[in-house]
Design a protein around this motif. Sequence first.
Motif: not given
Length: 108
Positions: A70-74, A77-78, A83-85
């Motif tokens: 998810v982190h690289p996709l954030s 996709i802002p 969700l990453s946090d």
Amino acid sequence: MTFEIWGSIVKGLKLQLQMTGLYNVLVAYILEDDSNLIMANLLNSIIWFIILIVVSFWIAGFCAGLYIFVHPLSVCIPPLSGLSDFLLTVIQFPHYCAKKMMSGEPLG
């Protein structure tokens, strides 16, 4: 003679505990005046240890896998940054449990 032997054993044990970092934890339990408080802190530490081993490692491990994706996709996709946090916070849950275990704080 026996007191000297016991004294050297205690000094060696104290040195070993100081080297491992357990000395300060044990001294906090030993030096308390109220034995009920000692047992409550010890019981709380055991409960936090069980939570650490049984719950937090498994949850953090699962969320770490999701976080890696998810982190690289954030970046692309802002809305995924929230969700990453959140996943990062869940990954740090074993650290929180370990701190509570070492301090002997109650649940809650």
